[in-house]
Write a protein that holds these residues in place. Sequence first.
Motif, PDB file in Angstrom:
ATOM      1  N   TYR A  15       0.833  -1.209   0.000  1.00  0.00           N
ATOM      2  CA  TYR A  15       0.000   0.000   0.000  1.00  0.00           C
ATOM      3  C   TYR A  15       0.869   1.261   0.000  1.00  0.00           C
ATOM      4  CZ  TYR A  15      -2.344   3.881   2.269  1.00  0.00           C
ATOM      5  OH  TYR A  15      -2.758   5.140   2.596  1.00  0.00           O
ATOM      6  N   TRP A  16       1.867   1.321   0.904  1.00  0.00           N
ATOM      7  CA  TRP A  16       2.636   2.555   1.112  1.00  0.00           C
ATOM      8  C   TRP A  16       3.849   2.661   0.186  1.00  0.00           C
ATOM      9  CZ3 TRP A  16       1.399   7.056   2.864  1.00  0.00           C
ATOM     10  CH2 TRP A  16       2.367   7.955   3.267  1.00  0.00           C
ATOM     11  N   ASP A  37       9.694  -6.925  -4.127  1.00  0.00           N
ATOM     12  CA  ASP A  37       8.533  -7.363  -3.339  1.00  0.00           C
ATOM     13  C   ASP A  37       8.443  -8.876  -3.467  1.00  0.00           C
ATOM     14  OD1 ASP A  37       5.830  -5.660  -2.201  1.00  0.00           O
ATOM     15  OD2 ASP A  37       5.626  -7.833  -2.472  1.00  0.00           O
ATOM     16  N   LYS A  99       7.902   3.828   9.608  1.00  0.00           N
ATOM     17  CA  LYS A  99       7.471   3.761  10.998  1.00  0.00           C
ATOM     18  C   LYS A  99       6.439   2.633  11.139  1.00  0.00           C
ATOM     19  CE  LYS A  99       3.362   4.592  10.237  1.00  0.00           C
ATOM     20  NZ  LYS A  99       2.325   3.718  10.540  1.00  0.00           N
TER      21      LYS A  99
HETATM   22  N1  LIG Z   1       4.667   6.987   6.989  1.00  0.00           N
HETATM   23  C1  LIG Z   1       3.371   6.758   6.841  1.00  0.00           C
HETATM   24  O1  LIG Z   1       2.537   7.662   6.945  1.00  0.00           O
HETATM   25  C2  LIG Z   1       2.925   5.362   6.534  1.00  0.00           C
HETATM   26  C3  LIG Z   1       1.644   5.126   6.005  1.00  0.00           C
HETATM   27  C4  LIG Z   1       1.266   3.819   5.739  1.00  0.00           C
HETATM   28  C5  LIG Z   1       2.140   2.766   6.027  1.00  0.00           C
HETATM   29  N2  LIG Z   1       3.364   3.043   6.556  1.00  0.00           N
HETATM   30  C6  LIG Z   1       4.301   1.955   6.881  1.00  0.00           C
HETATM   31  O2  LIG Z   1       4.766   1.342   5.682  1.00  0.00           O
HETATM   32  C7  LIG Z   1       5.050  -0.042   5.935  1.00  0.00           C
HETATM   33  C8  LIG Z   1       4.293  -0.884   4.908  1.00  0.00           C
HETATM   34  O3  LIG Z   1       2.911  -0.723   5.137  1.00  0.00           O
HETATM   35  P1  LIG Z   1       1.847  -1.119   4.012  1.00  0.00           P
HETATM   36  O4  LIG Z   1       0.533  -0.653   4.497  1.00  0.00           O
HETATM   37  O5  LIG Z   1       2.337  -0.704   2.687  1.00  0.00           O
HETATM   38  O6  LIG Z   1       1.905  -2.728   4.092  1.00  0.00           O
HETATM   39  P2  LIG Z   1       1.447  -3.737   2.974  1.00  0.00           P
HETATM   40  O7  LIG Z   1       1.197  -5.027   3.670  1.00  0.00           O
HETATM   41  O8  LIG Z   1       0.362  -3.145   2.125  1.00  0.00           O
HETATM   42  O9  LIG Z   1       2.722  -3.872   2.021  1.00  0.00           O
HETATM   43  C9  LIG Z   1       3.911  -4.508   2.418  1.00  0.00           C
HETATM   44  C10 LIG Z   1       4.562  -5.107   1.172  1.00  0.00           C
HETATM   45  O10 LIG Z   1       5.848  -5.587   1.539  1.00  0.00           O
HETATM   46  C11 LIG Z   1       6.038  -6.845   0.880  1.00  0.00           C
HETATM   47  N3  LIG Z   1       7.025  -7.634   1.633  1.00  0.00           N
HETATM   48  C12 LIG Z   1       6.882  -8.169   2.868  1.00  0.00           C
HETATM   49  N4  LIG Z   1       8.011  -8.839   3.210  1.00  0.00           N
HETATM   50  C13 LIG Z   1       8.876  -8.718   2.184  1.00  0.00           C
HETATM   51  C14 LIG Z   1      10.193  -9.185   1.937  1.00  0.00           C
HETATM   52  N5  LIG Z   1      10.840  -9.941   2.834  1.00  0.00           N
HETATM   53  N6  LIG Z   1      10.778  -8.878   0.767  1.00  0.00           N
HETATM   54  C15 LIG Z   1      10.127  -8.126  -0.163  1.00  0.00           C
HETATM   55  N7  LIG Z   1       8.860  -7.673   0.009  1.00  0.00           N
HETATM   56  C16 LIG Z   1       8.245  -7.945   1.175  1.00  0.00           C
HETATM   57  C17 LIG Z   1       4.668  -7.484   0.831  1.00  0.00           C
HETATM   58  O11 LIG Z   1       4.581  -8.475  -0.182  1.00  0.00           O
HETATM   59  C18 LIG Z   1       3.765  -6.269   0.570  1.00  0.00           C
HETATM   60  O12 LIG Z   1       3.536  -6.064  -0.801  1.00  0.00           O
HETATM   61  C19 LIG Z   1       4.626  -0.305   7.376  1.00  0.00           C
HETATM   62  O13 LIG Z   1       5.756  -0.210   8.199  1.00  0.00           O
HETATM   63  C20 LIG Z   1       3.670   0.838   7.695  1.00  0.00           C
HETATM   64  O14 LIG Z   1       3.608   1.172   9.072  1.00  0.00           O
HETATM   65  C21 LIG Z   1       3.768   4.303   6.792  1.00  0.00           C
END
Ligand SMILES: NC(=O)c1ccc[n+]([C@@H]2O[C@H](COP(=O)([O-])OP(=O)(O)OC[C@H]3O[C@@H](n4cnc5c(N)ncnc54)[C@H](O)[C@@H]3O)[C@@H](O)[C@H]2O)c1
Length: 336
Positions: A15-16, A37, A99
Amino acid sequence: MNKTINNIALIGFGYWGPNVAKNIFLNKKFTLKAICDLKQSRLDKANLLYSQFITYELDYQKILADENINSIAIAVETSSHYQIAKDSLNAGKHVYIEKPFTSTVREAEELKELALKNKLILHVDHIMIYHPCVQRIKKMIHSNELGELLYLEAMRMNLGQIKKDVSAMEDLAVHDLSIIDYLTDGQMPFYIKAIGEKKYNPKESLTFLMLRYNNFIVHIQSSWISPLKERKLIIAGTKKMVVFDDIKSSNEKLIIYDKGVDVIAGEDIEYEDYAVKMRVGDISIPYIKEEDALFNSLDHFNDCVMNNIQSDSGPESAIRILKILELANADMKKQI
Ligand SMILES: NC(=O)c1ccc[n+]([C@@H]2O[C@H](COP(=O)([O-])OP(=O)(O)OC[C@H]3O[C@@H](n4cnc5c(N)ncnc54)[C@H](O)[C@@H]3O)[C@@H](O)[C@H]2O)c1
């Protein structure tokens, strides 16, 4: 290392991650070399956007082995932060990490030591401290425009997105705690109390966190089960009060209220001659130049790498924040 361009790879395109990729791509001080990914479907999505520019990997170890890459941005689930950051630092890469920094204080301390030992930059994306409104509030506090801090009240709520590996507090309150850490130059609370509900999730999807600092108190509400989307922070000082509403459009996010309470007679509330008067003055909306906090955060990371300086959101502040979250979690456990 190329001293003018920061060759960076992104791990995690869920997502992020796409937001991180976009802001790296927009910043000409970086060259986005690779996206990794675990899921091919996510790489296919990235390929649609950046096809001709970069390489795509399912296994992050291949990225770490590439000597042309000097920085790694990590945007995977929090539970995987520690291992990927550790492997990146061991491979000699500077690390930008989302974070919350790690799942435990112990992991965070280990990564801090590793970065120090390997002389590498470790930057945690406490994005809110790079927000121009928060930077403006800090200036107001430092110039004493708000007076003494009385309290901060934060509300971060929405319906979803429920995450399994962190609670709403770990995911959302971390933003508010990073703002407080920044505004107060790293003050720690001496009293921490929290309650939460584990609804629809193994971890709390709704939490109320209360903190007492030396001169002010804090209430932080974090929820994934609210009908309303709120991203609001009220900061009350003895002179003025500020409302930062991050949902509003860019020129309406910060409202300053010249309101307060003046003591007009007596000093001691035990005595009858004690009297107060409400002060109601102007309400103003300062002009604040529109900036993307994520772009600023990445740009600061780049400055740190290029000039070998510590990040404003390095491991020290992240560890202070994780310590508060750990104590709040321990307090919630006592109540079960
Ligand atoms: N700064 C902000 O405002 C903000 C906002 C949203 C999310 N985040 C942070 O971003 C991070 C990701 O959140 P998200 O919502 O995108 O999660 P998500 O689950 O949507 O995405 C995570 C991605 O990482 C991949 N992944 C996991 N392990 C992996 C590995 N070993 N190798 C390669 N790819 C791997 C997954 O397949 C997935 O596509 C979290 O730490 C979250 O707290 C920060």
